[in-house]
Design an enzyme around this catalytic site. Structure first.
Site, mmCIF file in Angstrom:
data_model
loop_
_atom_site.group_PDB
_atom_site.id
_atom_site.type_symbol
_atom_site.label_atom_id
_atom_site.label_comp_id
_atom_site.label_asym_id
_atom_site.label_seq_id
_atom_site.Cartn_x
_atom_site.Cartn_y
_atom_site.Cartn_z
ATOM 1 N N ARG A 58 0.679 -1.662 -0.045
ATOM 2 C CA ARG A 58 0.170 0.130 0.293
ATOM 3 C C ARG A 58 0.827 1.142 0.035
ATOM 4 O O ARG A 58 0.354 2.299 -0.792
ATOM 5 C CB ARG A 58 -0.316 -0.213 1.007
ATOM 6 N N TYR A 111 -9.976 21.085 -15.398
ATOM 7 C CA TYR A 111 -10.221 20.164 -15.251
ATOM 8 C C TYR A 111 -11.988 19.803 -14.820
ATOM 9 O O TYR A 111 -11.241 19.834 -13.389
ATOM 10 C CB TYR A 111 -9.478 18.587 -15.169
ATOM 11 N N ASP A 183 -0.923 21.361 -13.411
ATOM 12 C CA ASP A 183 -1.582 19.949 -13.966
ATOM 13 C C ASP A 183 -0.231 20.083 -15.250
ATOM 14 O O ASP A 183 -1.145 20.847 -16.119
ATOM 15 C CB ASP A 183 -2.999 19.204 -13.825
ATOM 16 N N LYS A 208 -2.876 9.788 -19.990
ATOM 17 C CA LYS A 208 -2.969 10.010 -20.922
ATOM 18 C C LYS A 208 -2.281 9.948 -21.913
ATOM 19 O O LYS A 208 -1.640 8.847 -22.389
ATOM 20 C CB LYS A 208 -3.896 11.515 -21.370
HETATM 21 C C1 PLP Z 1 -6.022 17.193 -17.287
HETATM 22 C C2 PLP Z 1 -6.421 16.994 -16.627
HETATM 23 N N1 PLP Z 1 -6.343 16.137 -15.001
HETATM 24 C C3 PLP Z 1 -6.289 14.810 -15.025
HETATM 25 C C4 PLP Z 1 -7.366 14.129 -15.199
HETATM 26 C C5 PLP Z 1 -7.487 13.115 -14.241
HETATM 27 O O1 PLP Z 1 -7.097 11.822 -14.558
HETATM 28 P P1 PLP Z 1 -7.580 10.547 -14.307
HETATM 29 O O2 PLP Z 1 -8.735 9.977 -15.617
HETATM 30 O O3 PLP Z 1 -6.515 9.760 -14.431
HETATM 31 O O4 PLP Z 1 -8.248 10.356 -12.697
HETATM 32 C C6 PLP Z 1 -7.587 14.099 -16.645
HETATM 33 C C7 PLP Z 1 -9.085 13.262 -17.476
HETATM 34 O O5 PLP Z 1 -9.285 13.578 -17.726
HETATM 35 C C8 PLP Z 1 -7.513 15.337 -17.604
HETATM 36 O O6 PLP Z 1 -7.664 15.601 -18.759
#
Ligand code: PLP
Length: 397
Positions: A58, A111, A183, A208
């Site tokens: 974990r 997001y 991000d 992604k």
């Molecule tokens: C810019 C961005 N950050 C974070 C996330 C979240 O990622 P996850 O789906 O891996 O939790 C996404 C998901 O589409 C995203 O587009």
């Protein structure tokens, strides 16, 4: 390991050497939960973080640890933490800096999942998020309160592809002693390294581009060693959000081709954006690589490539937009992005559906906006698909 290597060489080789016991070249998948120690002192040193090592599934995994070190090296961070999703990385990073009574400044077109976490979850624990237009540095400065504890941005934004000047925002965050969290999912370290521009924490949804094949969910936080250790022990471990060995192996494999994939995504996206911009049925195209993008100059300064996401509006509005995506034959309607396949979605009814309709405009999302994650197919085929769908639309110029 040579520090002078270029991106592709670093992506293939950094932190990965043949396993000493087996001499395997590709990273072994270690599914173990339990690890043993030669004596009690060693166990205590590993659990306290004084000695590098893994002690319980974990709290980490050897395959994941190799990936964490590779991502940290590519981002230019002291360390990184691999967790179970991009949202786990976002929530852990925010919770590590915020507690009851704190305030965080967040870019307005963040997001959808991050917006939902802050307005639905964090608010229940007394954390207040203020959504600010972070393209305006004066607006950020004005929004800082005595209880502000962090600034959180995304650039380019999802799905509006609006850019934020990282260096300018980091000047403000530094002046106020606030951590700047970014991000970097859309860009990856191949196209943008925010820590070099003054950010303190970088987040990834590795689901992604980093993995790039649409078959793993994972997230990463990159920061200084002390902060990563805190997130590791007090948040990831306690919340139970580790990244498993299999997903780590897939991402280690995916990262080896990150540079060449991203280059092709960018090349295809540029061609698609130029086609859309010249099409009479397209109202507006948002892509930082177009000279018409209002922040094209900033994009060239801050990014090493323009990315694989193109957003646009079809003439007519929401119904025409939805009809258009249903008419596509090659591109698939999907929530994700960064995969080899071209993926299309309608943010207002899909990824950003948690944002109330009357607030969408503030977040820069029109109801007819379409987001295209341009894939690795041949650009002529992607464009031909878009063209055949546009021809079938009832809208006439
Ligand atoms: C810019 C961005 N950050 C974070 C996330 C979240 O990622 P996850 O789906 O891996 O939790 C996404 C998901 O589409 C995203 O587009």
């Amino acid at each position: 390991m040579s520090k002078d290597w270029n991106f592709n060489t670093r992506a293939v080789h950094l932190e990965q050497t043949p396993d000493e016991k087996t001499r395997v070249v590709s990273e072994p998948i270690v599914p173990a939960v339990a690890y043993s120690f030669k004596d009690a002192d060693e166990a205590a040193a590993v659990v306290s973080g004084e000695m590098e090592g893994v002690y319980y599934g974990r709290y980490g995994n050897p395959t994941t640890r190799t990936l964490e070190k590779k991502i940290a090296a590519l981002e230019g961070a002291e360390d990184a933490l691999g967790v179970s999703s991009g949202m786990a990385a976002i929530s852990i990073a925010l919770l590590a800096f915020l507690k009851h009574g704190d305030h965080v400044i967040v870019t307005k077109d963040v997001y959808g999942g991050t917006h939902k976490f802050l307005t639905n979850f964090a608010v229940r624990y007394g954390i207040e998020a203020e959504f600010v237009d972070c393209t305006d540095v004066d607006a950020i400065e004005k929004a800082i309160l005595p209880n502000t504890k962090a600034i959180y941005i995304e650039t380019p934004s999802n799905p509006g592809l609006c850019l934020i000047d990282i260096e300018a925002v980091s000047n403000i965050s530094r002046a106020h002693g606030l951590p700047l969290i970014i991000d970097n999912t859309f860009m990856t370290p191949c196209l943008q390294t925010p820590l070099d521009l003054g950010a303190d924490v970088v987040i990834h949804s590795a689901t992604k581009y980093l993995n790039g094949h649409g078959d793993a969910i994972a997230g990463f936080v990159c920061a200084d060693q002390e902060m990563i250790q805190r997130m590791h022990k007090d948040f990831m471990g306690d919340l139970g959000q580790p990244l498993n060995a299999w997903e780590s192996f897939l991402i280690l494999r995916g990262i080896k081709t990150l540079g060449i994939r991203v280059e092709k995504h960018c090349e295809n996206a540029q061609k698609v954006a130029e086609f859309l911009e010249n099409h009479p049925l397209v109202e507006q195209v948002y892509y930082p690589g177009l000279a018409s993008h209002p922040q094209h100059a900033l994009a060239k300064r801050q990014m090493r490539g323009m990315g694989g996401i193109v957003s646009f509006e079809i003439k007519g509005g929401v119904e025409e937009g939805k009809k258009f995506i249903s008419l596509l034959e090659l591109a698939m309607i999907s929530f994700s992005l960064g995969d080899p396949e071209t993926l299309v979605q309608h943010p207002a009814s899909m990824t950003h559906s948690s944002i109330p309709e009357d607030e969408l405009k503030f977040f820069g999302i029109s109801k007819g906006l379409i987001r295209l994650s341009v894939g690795l197919e041949d650009a002529v085929d992607i464009i031909a698909d878009i063209e055949q769908a546009l021809i079938k639309l009832p809208v006439k110029v």
